[in-house]
Design an enzyme around this catalytic site. Structure first.
Site, PDB file in Angstrom:
ATOM      1  N   ASP A  73      47.921   8.202  10.620  1.00  0.00           N
ATOM      2  CA  ASP A  73      47.282   8.976   9.662  1.00  0.00           C
ATOM      3  C   ASP A  73      45.937   9.047  10.136  1.00  0.00           C
ATOM      4  OD1 ASP A  73      45.787  10.362   7.605  1.00  0.00           O
ATOM      5  OD2 ASP A  73      46.764   9.328   5.901  1.00  0.00           O
ATOM      6  N   SER A 160      38.052  26.695  19.369  1.00  0.00           N
ATOM      7  CA  SER A 160      38.631  27.985  19.414  1.00  0.00           C
ATOM      8  C   SER A 160      37.553  28.948  19.349  1.00  0.00           C
ATOM      9  CB  SER A 160      39.705  28.071  18.219  1.00  0.00           C
ATOM     10  OG  SER A 160      39.203  28.501  16.985  1.00  0.00           O
ATOM     11  N   TYR A 172      36.475  26.812   8.379  1.00  0.00           N
ATOM     12  CA  TYR A 172      37.248  26.628   9.557  1.00  0.00           C
ATOM     13  C   TYR A 172      36.219  27.007  10.759  1.00  0.00           C
ATOM     14  CZ  TYR A 172      40.347  27.831  13.657  1.00  0.00           C
ATOM     15  OH  TYR A 172      40.920  28.098  15.027  1.00  0.00           O
ATOM     16  N   LYS A 176      34.726  24.717  14.026  1.00  0.00           N
ATOM     17  CA  LYS A 176      35.140  24.824  15.365  1.00  0.00           C
ATOM     18  C   LYS A 176      33.766  24.880  16.042  1.00  0.00           C
ATOM     19  CE  LYS A 176      39.488  24.454  14.904  1.00  0.00           C
ATOM     20  NZ  LYS A 176      40.277  23.438  15.339  1.00  0.00           N
ATOM     21  N   THR A 207      51.035  29.369  17.334  1.00  0.00           N
ATOM     22  CA  THR A 207      51.305  28.390  16.458  1.00  0.00           C
ATOM     23  C   THR A 207      51.719  28.505  15.077  1.00  0.00           C
ATOM     24  OG1 THR A 207      49.020  28.100  15.872  1.00  0.00           O
ATOM     25  CG2 THR A 207      49.717  26.776  17.695  1.00  0.00           C
TER      26      THR A 207
END
Length: 321
Positions: A73, A160, A172, A176, A207
């Site tokens: 984890d 990304s 997000y 990144k 994905t």
């Protein structure tokens, strides 16, 4: 070609998707691949996303690699420390490549489904960037301690285009962009030890996250997304990273963003189906994406990459892809 025979590699978050494809690509090259994830089998899977360490191990071994699954984890620093301690003990202090891939924000981003960030609790940030940004830093700390003793190594951090232009939301994108900065700044401190640090940008990879985002989008998405135009499989990223890891002078690339499709073209690689998608900054992608009616004529458009300066202006003036 078994270019990575005798090399020891760790891929974090390899139970499915991009991590699994990367592990397979490295296995094809003959590497010993440690993989991490929270589930060895499906007995403890609590959501509807399939994939586990056992399946990835079998896939890597099928292509000729040696795979060692470790349940970890990555939100628990002690588990991560013990992982690297195990690699050091079992491999006599050898670790040639770390691929920072683990990410826990898939479900949170899917639930957000394009809604404004203020509609959600601040914990959305943690879901995206605890295991996904902080975890990359932690793993890199332990990897660098091993690699620096041998004055050799490569750290690839999966990022990304979301670090440049809006894709899945503020949390997000910030994460990144931070991954890119992390890779670049680590490169400065690692270079004296002959350790390269790269940020890796795949294209549109099929994905679970991408597929679900496209299928559940409440916006009028570009039809070329739903038609999976120019999509990559996770395996292409694995094959590209395998070639990077076999470069004798990969340190010349350190600190920079590396785009999967562009490297694949340089290396003469193809994807699982034998095709080679173009870079998202190629005119061959950008023009049909803006004008979907031209998709059938994409082969007539030059595969020329747009300069970063123009790409940045485009990102600032039109933030949604």
């Amino acid at each position: 070609m078994k270019d990575l025979q005798g090399k020891v590699i760790l891929v974090t978050g390899a139970t499915r998707g991009l991590g699994k494809g990367i592990a397979i690509g490295l296995g094809e090259a003959g590497a010993t691949v440690y993989i991490t994830g929270r589930s060895y089998d499906n007995s403890n899977i609590s959501n509807n996303i399939s994939g586990n360490l056992g399946e990835t191990q079998s896939a890597v071994e099928e292509v000729g690699g040696v795979c060692i699954p470790v349940q970890v984890d990555h939100s628990d620093d002690e588990q991560v420390r013990l992982l690297f301690e195990r690699i050091q003990d079992e491999q006599d202090g050898q670790l040639d490549l770390l691929v920072n891939n683990v990410y826990s924000g898939v479900q949170a981003l899917s639930d957000a489904n394009g809604k404004p960030f203020w509609n959600f609790e601040p914990s959305l940030w943690d879901a995206c960037n605890n295991v996904g940004l902080r975890s990359h830093y932690v793993a890199s700390v332990f990897a660098a301690r091993i690699m620096s003793k041998r004055n050799s190594g490569l750290i690839c951090t999966i990022s990304s285009w979301g670090g440049l232009s809006y894709i899945f939301g503020a949390a997000y994108g910030a994460g990144k962009a931070a991954c890119d900065r992390l890779a670049a700044d680590m490169a400065v401190e690692l270079k004296p030890y002959n350790i390269a640090s790269l940020s890796i940008w795949p294209g549109i990879v099929g994905t679970e996250l991408i597929t679900r985002a496209v299928e559940n989008s409440t916006n009028q998405a570009n039809p070329m997304l739903s038609e999976r135009y120019n999509w990559e499989t996770p395996l292409l990223t694995g094959r590209v990273i395998a070639k990077l890891a076999s470069e004798p002078n990969v340190i010349r690339r350190t600190g920079r963003v590396q785009i999967v499709a562009e490297l694949a073209k340089q290396y003469g690689l193809v994807d699982r189906d034998g095709n080679l998608p173009v870079s998202l900054r190629s005119l061959r992608f950008a023009i049909p994406f803006a004008l979907p009616a031209l998709r059938n004529y994409s082969s007539l458009i030059p595969d020329i990459n747009v300069p970063w300066s123009l790409l940045l202006l485009k990102a600032l003036s039109s933030p949604k892809i």
